[in-house]
Design a protein around this motif. Structure first.
Motif, mmCIF file in Angstrom:
data_model
loop_
_atom_site.group_PDB
_atom_site.id
_atom_site.type_symbol
_atom_site.label_atom_id
_atom_site.label_comp_id
_atom_site.label_asym_id
_atom_site.label_seq_id
_atom_site.Cartn_x
_atom_site.Cartn_y
_atom_site.Cartn_z
ATOM 1 N N PHE A 113 -5.037 -6.281 -2.203
ATOM 2 C CA PHE A 113 -4.761 -6.159 -3.629
ATOM 3 C C PHE A 113 -3.996 -4.896 -3.995
ATOM 4 O O PHE A 113 -3.360 -4.848 -5.056
ATOM 5 C CB PHE A 113 -6.049 -6.285 -4.423
ATOM 6 C CG PHE A 113 -6.569 -7.691 -4.406
ATOM 7 C CD1 PHE A 113 -5.858 -8.701 -5.018
ATOM 8 C CD2 PHE A 113 -7.732 -8.019 -3.740
ATOM 9 C CE1 PHE A 113 -6.292 -10.018 -4.984
ATOM 10 C CE2 PHE A 113 -8.189 -9.324 -3.692
ATOM 11 C CZ PHE A 113 -7.464 -10.328 -4.314
ATOM 12 N N ALA A 114 -4.023 -3.879 -3.135
ATOM 13 C CA ALA A 114 -3.180 -2.713 -3.390
ATOM 14 C C ALA A 114 -1.732 -3.013 -3.020
ATOM 15 O O ALA A 114 -0.809 -2.450 -3.598
ATOM 16 C CB ALA A 114 -3.681 -1.511 -2.596
ATOM 17 N N THR A 115 -1.531 -3.927 -2.080
ATOM 18 C CA THR A 115 -0.177 -4.303 -1.680
ATOM 19 C C THR A 115 0.505 -5.116 -2.772
ATOM 20 O O THR A 115 1.703 -4.962 -3.020
ATOM 21 C CB THR A 115 -0.220 -5.119 -0.370
ATOM 22 O OG1 THR A 115 -0.817 -4.308 0.654
ATOM 23 C CG2 THR A 115 1.176 -5.524 0.071
ATOM 24 N N GLU A 116 -0.252 -5.964 -3.445
ATOM 25 C CA GLU A 116 0.316 -6.793 -4.515
ATOM 26 C C GLU A 116 -0.681 -6.887 -5.668
ATOM 27 O O GLU A 116 -1.291 -7.926 -5.925
ATOM 28 C CB GLU A 116 0.665 -8.176 -3.978
ATOM 29 C CG GLU A 116 1.738 -8.857 -4.766
ATOM 30 C CD GLU A 116 2.384 -10.009 -4.013
ATOM 31 O OE1 GLU A 116 3.266 -10.651 -4.597
ATOM 32 O OE2 GLU A 116 2.005 -10.268 -2.859
ATOM 33 N N PRO A 117 -0.863 -5.774 -6.400
ATOM 34 C CA PRO A 117 -1.930 -5.709 -7.397
ATOM 35 C C PRO A 117 -1.795 -6.707 -8.534
ATOM 36 O O PRO A 117 -2.801 -7.134 -9.102
ATOM 37 C CB PRO A 117 -1.845 -4.267 -7.912
ATOM 38 C CG PRO A 117 -0.470 -3.803 -7.562
ATOM 39 C CD PRO A 117 -0.134 -4.498 -6.292
ATOM 40 N N VAL A 118 -0.575 -7.088 -8.892
ATOM 41 C CA VAL A 118 -0.410 -8.004 -10.022
ATOM 42 C C VAL A 118 -1.112 -9.332 -9.761
ATOM 43 O O VAL A 118 -1.664 -9.949 -10.679
ATOM 44 C CB VAL A 118 1.084 -8.224 -10.345
ATOM 45 C CG1 VAL A 118 1.800 -8.949 -9.236
ATOM 46 C CG2 VAL A 118 1.228 -8.980 -11.661
ATOM 47 N N ILE A 119 -1.163 -9.768 -8.501
ATOM 48 C CA ILE A 119 -1.846 -11.025 -8.179
ATOM 49 C C ILE A 119 -3.348 -10.882 -8.382
ATOM 50 O O ILE A 119 -4.016 -11.805 -8.855
ATOM 51 C CB ILE A 119 -1.505 -11.476 -6.747
ATOM 52 C CG1 ILE A 119 -0.022 -11.878 -6.694
ATOM 53 C CG2 ILE A 119 -2.396 -12.637 -6.311
ATOM 54 C CD1 ILE A 119 0.455 -12.343 -5.337
ATOM 55 N N PRO A 187 1.779 0.615 -6.821
ATOM 56 C CA PRO A 187 2.420 0.804 -5.516
ATOM 57 C C PRO A 187 3.466 1.911 -5.508
ATOM 58 O O PRO A 187 3.767 2.475 -4.454
ATOM 59 C CB PRO A 187 3.067 -0.562 -5.244
ATOM 60 C CG PRO A 187 2.256 -1.526 -6.039
ATOM 61 C CD PRO A 187 1.887 -0.782 -7.294
ATOM 62 N N GLY A 188 4.019 2.234 -6.671
ATOM 63 C CA GLY A 188 5.015 3.298 -6.733
ATOM 64 C C GLY A 188 4.426 4.630 -7.153
ATOM 65 O O GLY A 188 5.161 5.595 -7.404
ATOM 66 N N ARG A 190 1.418 7.939 -6.947
ATOM 67 C CA ARG A 190 1.229 9.091 -6.075
ATOM 68 C C ARG A 190 0.451 8.745 -4.812
ATOM 69 O O ARG A 190 0.733 9.280 -3.734
ATOM 70 C CB ARG A 190 0.471 10.186 -6.848
ATOM 71 C CG ARG A 190 0.211 11.457 -6.046
ATOM 72 C CD ARG A 190 -0.563 12.452 -6.889
ATOM 73 N NE ARG A 190 -1.880 11.931 -7.253
ATOM 74 C CZ ARG A 190 -2.744 12.582 -8.020
ATOM 75 N NH1 ARG A 190 -2.403 13.754 -8.556
ATOM 76 N NH2 ARG A 190 -3.921 12.056 -8.299
ATOM 77 N N ASP A 191 -0.527 7.854 -4.910
ATOM 78 C CA ASP A 191 -1.391 7.536 -3.772
ATOM 79 C C ASP A 191 -0.830 6.374 -2.971
ATOM 80 O O ASP A 191 -0.383 5.368 -3.528
ATOM 81 C CB ASP A 191 -2.793 7.168 -4.258
ATOM 82 C CG ASP A 191 -3.465 8.322 -4.978
ATOM 83 O OD1 ASP A 191 -3.173 9.484 -4.647
ATOM 84 O OD2 ASP A 191 -4.283 8.062 -5.883
ATOM 85 N N SER A 192 -0.890 6.491 -1.660
ATOM 86 C CA SER A 192 -0.453 5.403 -0.789
ATOM 87 C C SER A 192 -1.578 4.386 -0.626
ATOM 88 O O SER A 192 -2.743 4.679 -0.912
ATOM 89 C CB SER A 192 -0.062 5.950 0.590
ATOM 90 O OG SER A 192 -1.222 6.425 1.273
ATOM 91 N N VAL A 193 -1.224 3.195 -0.154
ATOM 92 C CA VAL A 193 -2.237 2.184 0.140
ATOM 93 C C VAL A 193 -3.245 2.733 1.142
ATOM 94 O O VAL A 193 -4.460 2.557 0.997
ATOM 95 C CB VAL A 193 -1.582 0.901 0.676
ATOM 96 C CG1 VAL A 193 -2.645 -0.087 1.161
ATOM 97 C CG2 VAL A 193 -0.701 0.246 -0.381
ATOM 98 N N GLU A 194 -2.746 3.426 2.165
ATOM 99 C CA GLU A 194 -3.632 3.968 3.217
ATOM 100 C C GLU A 194 -4.626 4.969 2.638
ATOM 101 O O GLU A 194 -5.806 4.987 3.034
ATOM 102 C CB GLU A 194 -2.804 4.620 4.319
ATOM 103 C CG GLU A 194 -1.967 3.658 5.142
ATOM 104 C CD GLU A 194 -0.723 3.147 4.406
ATOM 105 O OE1 GLU A 194 -0.331 3.767 3.373
ATOM 106 O OE2 GLU A 194 -0.141 2.157 4.858
ATOM 107 N N GLN A 195 -4.183 5.807 1.716
ATOM 108 C CA GLN A 195 -5.097 6.771 1.106
ATOM 109 C C GLN A 195 -6.184 6.078 0.293
ATOM 110 O O GLN A 195 -7.359 6.446 0.369
ATOM 111 C CB GLN A 195 -4.308 7.728 0.205
ATOM 112 C CG GLN A 195 -3.465 8.739 0.955
ATOM 113 C CD GLN A 195 -2.601 9.560 0.022
ATOM 114 O OE1 GLN A 195 -1.990 9.033 -0.909
ATOM 115 N NE2 GLN A 195 -2.558 10.871 0.248
#
Length: 216
Positions: A113-119, A187-188, A190-195
């Motif tokens: 869900f962090a990769t494609e939060p709108v879904i 996704p754009g 400050r925090d990355s998905v990994e963080q």
């Protein structure tokens, strides 16, 4: 319900709901619908809006889908299939101890869900717009997802690894938090998905009473 030219999971175009077996126009319609539903909501979206965003005529949409509702149902069914498959894979490939398994499945859901939060947002807001038959199937898959978390947390409690009084409620809380990433993650930003994954893994372990929560 028609599913003309559509196949089963994965994604050549960067969206979890677009499959490599999709015909190009069907793929464009689905990808566009995600964005339009996400910005306007289901009731605020017309078939012509989806078609315009996809760069096709409104009539072309009906070559692949029965209706706007059918488009939404396809998006939500594919999204839950992706999440469930990712969670199952994470569970089976993790080390067998409860802490490793919990970290793995939390990572799978948060990453999804962090990769494609709108879904994720569409799934939480628009589920009731899907027809009852499809909604029942989506809910059953969500319940299967929940049972994976239940199993891991109950195993941790039974082994004395997790220290908590209400494993079922704790499991519901953890899943809700992970799925909820889609409601706020940018996704754009400050925090990355990994963080974000790492933070949620640590918070989940703290919630089940495993070890000591360590600040980043």
């Amino acid at each position: 319900m028609a599913r003309k030219g559509l196949g089963g999971p994965t994604d050549p175009q960067g969206s979890m709901v677009v499959l490599p077996t999709d015909e190009p126009l069907a793929a464009s319609i689905l990808a566009a619908a995600v964005q339009v539903f996400g910005s306007r909501g289901y009731h605020g979206t017309k078939v012509s809006d989806i078609a315009a965003a996809a760069g096709v005529s409104p009539g072309s949409l009906y070559n692949y889908f029965d209706s706007k509702q059918d488009v939404l149902s396809t998006i939500l069914q594919r999204a839950i299939d992706v999440m469930l498959a990712a969670t199952e894979m994470a569970f089976f490939h993790a080390d067998p101890d409860p802490a490793s398994r919990l970290k793995a499945i939390v990572g799978a859901v948060v990453t999804t869900f962090a990769t494609e939060p709108v879904i994720g947002r569409i799934g939480e807001i628009e589920l009731m717009q899907v027809n009852p038959e499809d909604r029942k199937l989506i809910i059953s898959k969500r319940q299967a997802e929940q049972r994976i978390f239940d199993r891991v947390i109950e195993d941790g409690v039974n082994r004395g690894v997790f220290k908590l009084e209400l494993p079922r409620y704790t499991s519901l809380f953890v899943v809700s938090a992970c799925v909820g990433v889609g409601s706020w993650f940018d996704p754009g930003g400050r925090d990355s998905v990994e963080q974000v994954v790492g933070r949620y893994q640590r918070m989940a372990l703290s919630t089940v009473g495993y070890g000591v929560f360590e600040a980043e």
